[in-house]
Every structure is written in structure tokens, then in C-alpha cells.
Write an enzyme that holds these catalytic residues in place. Structure first.
Site, PDB file in Angstrom:
ATOM      1  N   GLY A  51       0.763  -1.066  -0.059  1.00  0.00           N
ATOM      2  CA  GLY A  51       0.112  -0.118  -0.124  1.00  0.00           C
ATOM      3  C   GLY A  51       0.977   1.358  -0.115  1.00  0.00           C
ATOM      4  N   TRP A  55      -0.582   4.009  -2.013  1.00  0.00           N
ATOM      5  CA  TRP A  55      -1.883   4.542  -1.628  1.00  0.00           C
ATOM      6  C   TRP A  55      -1.495   5.566  -0.445  1.00  0.00           C
ATOM      7  CZ3 TRP A  55      -5.699   1.087   1.534  1.00  0.00           C
ATOM      8  CH2 TRP A  55      -7.029   1.643   1.531  1.00  0.00           C
ATOM      9  N   HIS A  68      11.731   1.773   1.326  1.00  0.00           N
ATOM     10  CA  HIS A  68      11.214   0.509   1.852  1.00  0.00           C
ATOM     11  C   HIS A  68      12.310  -0.145   2.937  1.00  0.00           C
ATOM     12  CE1 HIS A  68       7.863  -0.161  -0.977  1.00  0.00           C
ATOM     13  NE2 HIS A  68       8.640  -0.149  -2.316  1.00  0.00           N
ATOM     14  N   GLY A  74      -6.262  -3.894  -5.187  1.00  0.00           N
ATOM     15  CA  GLY A  74      -6.817  -3.510  -3.959  1.00  0.00           C
ATOM     16  C   GLY A  74      -7.870  -3.982  -2.844  1.00  0.00           C
TER      17      GLY A  74
HETATM   18  P1  A3P Z   1      -2.696  -5.672  -5.170  1.00  0.00           P
HETATM   19  O1  A3P Z   1      -1.802  -6.378  -5.956  1.00  0.00           O
HETATM   20  O2  A3P Z   1      -3.194  -6.845  -4.078  1.00  0.00           O
HETATM   21  O3  A3P Z   1      -4.146  -5.423  -5.851  1.00  0.00           O
HETATM   22  P2  A3P Z   1       2.538  -0.803  -3.289  1.00  0.00           P
HETATM   23  O4  A3P Z   1       1.797   0.478  -3.422  1.00  0.00           O
HETATM   24  O5  A3P Z   1       3.281  -0.810  -2.029  1.00  0.00           O
HETATM   25  O6  A3P Z   1       3.170  -1.197  -4.609  1.00  0.00           O
HETATM   26  O7  A3P Z   1       1.354  -1.818  -3.341  1.00  0.00           O
HETATM   27  C1  A3P Z   1       0.387  -2.198  -4.308  1.00  0.00           C
HETATM   28  C2  A3P Z   1      -0.778  -2.756  -3.772  1.00  0.00           C
HETATM   29  O8  A3P Z   1      -1.495  -1.524  -3.260  1.00  0.00           O
HETATM   30  C3  A3P Z   1      -1.513  -3.487  -4.823  1.00  0.00           C
HETATM   31  O9  A3P Z   1      -2.346  -4.439  -4.157  1.00  0.00           O
HETATM   32  C4  A3P Z   1      -2.379  -2.441  -5.373  1.00  0.00           C
HETATM   33  O10 A3P Z   1      -3.576  -2.667  -6.018  1.00  0.00           O
HETATM   34  C5  A3P Z   1      -2.794  -1.701  -3.874  1.00  0.00           C
HETATM   35  N1  A3P Z   1      -3.266  -0.313  -3.991  1.00  0.00           N
HETATM   36  C6  A3P Z   1      -2.541   0.417  -4.763  1.00  0.00           C
HETATM   37  N2  A3P Z   1      -3.386   1.671  -4.884  1.00  0.00           N
HETATM   38  C7  A3P Z   1      -4.493   1.452  -3.969  1.00  0.00           C
HETATM   39  C8  A3P Z   1      -5.506   2.249  -3.264  1.00  0.00           C
HETATM   40  N3  A3P Z   1      -5.689   3.394  -3.480  1.00  0.00           N
HETATM   41  N4  A3P Z   1      -6.508   1.656  -2.507  1.00  0.00           N
HETATM   42  C9  A3P Z   1      -6.184   0.377  -2.101  1.00  0.00           C
HETATM   43  N5  A3P Z   1      -5.223  -0.297  -2.629  1.00  0.00           N
HETATM   44  C10 A3P Z   1      -4.351   0.312  -3.426  1.00  0.00           C
END
Ligand code: A3P
Length: 345
Positions: free
Chosen positions: A95, A98, A157, A311
């Protein structure tokens, strides 16, 4: 596309957070000049290849991508903190994107109202607003950090134990951490890796129980920030992806309080926190042209769209057998035992 970089005299009058790409421009984004003088250290480190391609070294207990190690070393030695710096931290695929969007929108809401059509997050990917600090050091772009007006919003990270003391122990710096249920994190990582390197899920899965994952062992990552948040709750905020998904408005309110930019009763009455949640939602983000096209990243170019997949929680059931899930759950719970942190329901 990034806006033209403001002149130094203009940027020194800005109040942060300002989108990183707006301040530094993007003209030399692909130039990589790794910091020198660390080769002798790196040559002594244990080395593995994850998925048969991505070379990692173990440095101070953490498995780091080869390309990022000079930056981590340089960041540890050369980072100049400023009062008000905010560091967003996470294991990969938990996340981060996000959190970058929510923190940027929350801290910058006076300059950029979340419903405005020209909000920076409607024309820039969140990673173009908030940079990965150790990547900048790895590529020799760290001078760009000085151009950012305070308060600076930065991310990494890196595990907590790897952070420079000037940041980890700085009473004037805040750290926000987001983590995620480990099986969902692993599934998300596999989909992400697949965008640049097609591979079998089982190959990624099998390296995890031994702790050999990017920025892992994942339990050390979790425990470092968990313990720091318990020891210094005013300095380290520990968020869980699942809780933010369940209560996004409350999470944004909590984030604002922690960052010392709380919403007023009037803000809440007019729905400002909900506006930020809507702007940063996966539905809004996925629908923006900037996130449907383009790619970013210094060492590996990941398409912007690869940061927004499902997500949701619980997607692991579509990729793991019950036996795989039990195996990983048992290892994680054993490693976290006694800490007060758990992912078992
Ligand atoms: P999934 O692959 O399970 O869908 P990071 O940003 O650390 O790379 O994490 C990516 C993960 O966060 C992905 O999960 C992505 O879909 C999810 N993600 C990205 N934006 C988001 C949002 N606005 N709300 C919820 N989940 C989100």
C-alpha cells in the site's frame, strides 16, 4: 509529463509538500551515477538471485536489491534531515502508493484542495509526488532532495534498523509505516514482478519462508517498525492495509492528527477527509490518464498501471493451496510470537 522545474528563487518560497517532479523536473531522470567508494563493502556481502534474475545482497540483516545498496549506504552516511521531514515506510506491495497519495493529499490540502480538477495527483503518479529516498541516493540524484521545500514528504522500503540514526532517532521527524497481511503481500509482489519478469508463483513463494525476499525477512521489517511505534507512538505511526481499507476516513483523520495537521470540526463537517479518501481511492487512481500510461522507477521501469491492481484483501486464496497458506502463516506467527503483532484472525 512533469511541469518545468521552478527556478531556485521560486522553489525556496514554496511550502511543502510539493510534488517532487514539479520541483526537480524530469529531464535527467534516467541518468544513473551511483555513489562511489562502496564496492569493497558490497563485494563482501552474501549474494542471492531472487526469481533467478534479481540479484540481492544481505546487508545488516536485510536482503536488498544489488542496485539499491550503494544508495542505502550513502543514505545512511550522508542524509541531512530537516525538522518536519515525514518518511513513509513499508515493505514492497503493502500500500505504499496509496499511502503516498493519502499523505500528500492530507498534508497539502490547503494548497491543493482534494476536489480541485488540477490537483497534482490527477496529473502525476503518487511516486512522482513522493520520491523513494534511497533510490535517489543510489542514482546519485540526492542533491534533488535539497530543492524540496519543507516539510519534505519522502519514502523508503528500508527496514527500521537500516534507517540513518539522524532520521530514526530524530524527535523532529515523523515516520508512517504501512504493512499488509503477508500472504496478500506475496501475491501482490508476484503480480508486480510478472509485469517485468514472467515467473511462477511457487518460485517466489519458496524463497519466502527462509526470509529471502526483497527488503526481507518480512518479519524483521514488521517487527522493527512495530517496536519503534510502541516505543515512540508520537514519532512512528503503524498502519495496516486491511484497517485502512475498512475505515479509510478514520484512517485519514488519524494520519492527519499524527502528522500534526488535524482536521477541524468544520473540515470534517464538509467532508474534507472523505474527499481525500475519494481522490486517493483505487477507483479514482486507476481511472486517471497518468496512471493508465507511462512508467517510472530509476532501475526498473514499472508501468504506472502496475501499482493499481485489485486493492482487496484475501486474494491469496486464488494463488495458494491451503497447505502453502498454513506453512507461511505458521512461520510468520512464530517469528512475531510475543511481540503483540499478529496476522491470524
Ligand atoms: P494488489 O496487487 O493486491 O491489488 P504498493 O503500492 O506498495 O506497491 O502496493 C500495491 C498494492 O496496493 C496493490 O495490491 C494495489 O492494487 C494496492 N493499491 C494501490 N493503490 C491503492 C488504493 N488507492 N487503495 C487500495 N489499494 C491500493
Amino acid at each position: 509529463m512533469a511541469m518545468a522545474a521552478p527556478t531556485p528563487s521560486a522553489s525556496c518560497c514554496l511550502v511543502g509538500p510539493v510534488p517532487f517532479n514539479d520541483v526537480v523536473g524530469a529531464e535527467d531522470d534516467d541518468r544513473i551515477t551511483p555513489p562511489e567508494g562502496y564496492g569493497h563493502i558490497i563485494s563482501t556481502l552474501p549474494t542471492i538471485g531472487i526469481l533467478g534474475r534479481f540479484v540481492h545482497h544481505q546487508y545488516q540483516g536485510a536482503w536488498l536489491l544489488h542496485e539499491r545498496i550503494p544508495g542505502v549506504l550513502s543514505f545512511q552516511r550522508r542524509f541531512s534531515p530537516r525538522p518536519g521531514d515525514v518518511l513513509l515506510t513499508s515493505p514492497p506491495k503493502c500500500g505504499t502508493t496509496w499511502l503516498k497519495a493519502m499523505a500528500f493529499a492530507t498534508m497539502g490540502r490547503a494548497a491543493y484542495p482534494p476536489t480541485a480538477a488540477d490537483h497534482p495527483l490527477r496529473r502525476l503518479n503518487p511516486h512522482e509526488c513522493v520520491p523513494f529516498i534511497d533510490d535517489l541516493f543510489s542514482a546519485g540524484h540526492d542533491a534533488k532532495l535539497e530543492a524540496l521545500p519543507s516539510p519534505r514528504l519522502l519514502s523508503t522500503h528500508m527496514q527500521h534498523s537500516l534507517l540513518p540514526a539522524s532520521l530514526a532517532e530524530n524527535p523532529n521527524a515523523k515516520i508512517v509505516y504501512i504493512c499488509r497481511e503477508p500472504k496478500d503481500m506475496l501475491v501482490s509482489m508476484w503480480h508486480f514482478a510478472n509485469t517485468i519478469h514472467p515467473c511462477h508463483f511457487s518460485d517466489l513463494f519458496e524463497s519466502t519462508p527462509s526470509g529471502k525476499s526483497t527488503d526481507g525477512p518480512m518479519w524483521d521489517h514488521l517487527l522493527g517498525y512495530w517496536r519503534a511505534s510502541k516505543a515512540n507512538p508520537g514519532r512512528v505511526l503503524f498502519l495496516r492495509y486491511e484497517e485502512v481499507l475498512l475505515n479509510p476516513v478514520d484512517s485519514v483523520i488519524k494520519l492527519a492528527q499524527f502528522l500534526m495537521v488535524p482536521f477541524s470540526a468544520a473540515d470534517e463537517a464538509v467532508g474534507l477527509p472523505a474527499d481525500i479518501v475519494n481522490l486517493c481511492s483505487i477507483k479514482t487512481m486507476k481511472g486517471l490518464q497518468v496512471n493508465k500510461t507511462g512508467a517510472s522507477g530509476l532501475f526498473y521501469k514499472f508501468p504506472h498501471e502496475s501499482y493499481f491492481r485489485k486493492g482487496v484483501t484475501g486474494d491469496w486464496v486464488n494463488h495458494m493451496t491451503p497447505e502453502m497458506a498454513q506453512r507461511l502463516d505458521a512461520i510468520v506467527e512464530d517469528k512475531l510470537y510475543g511481540s503483540g503483532l499478529s496476522f491470524s484472525s
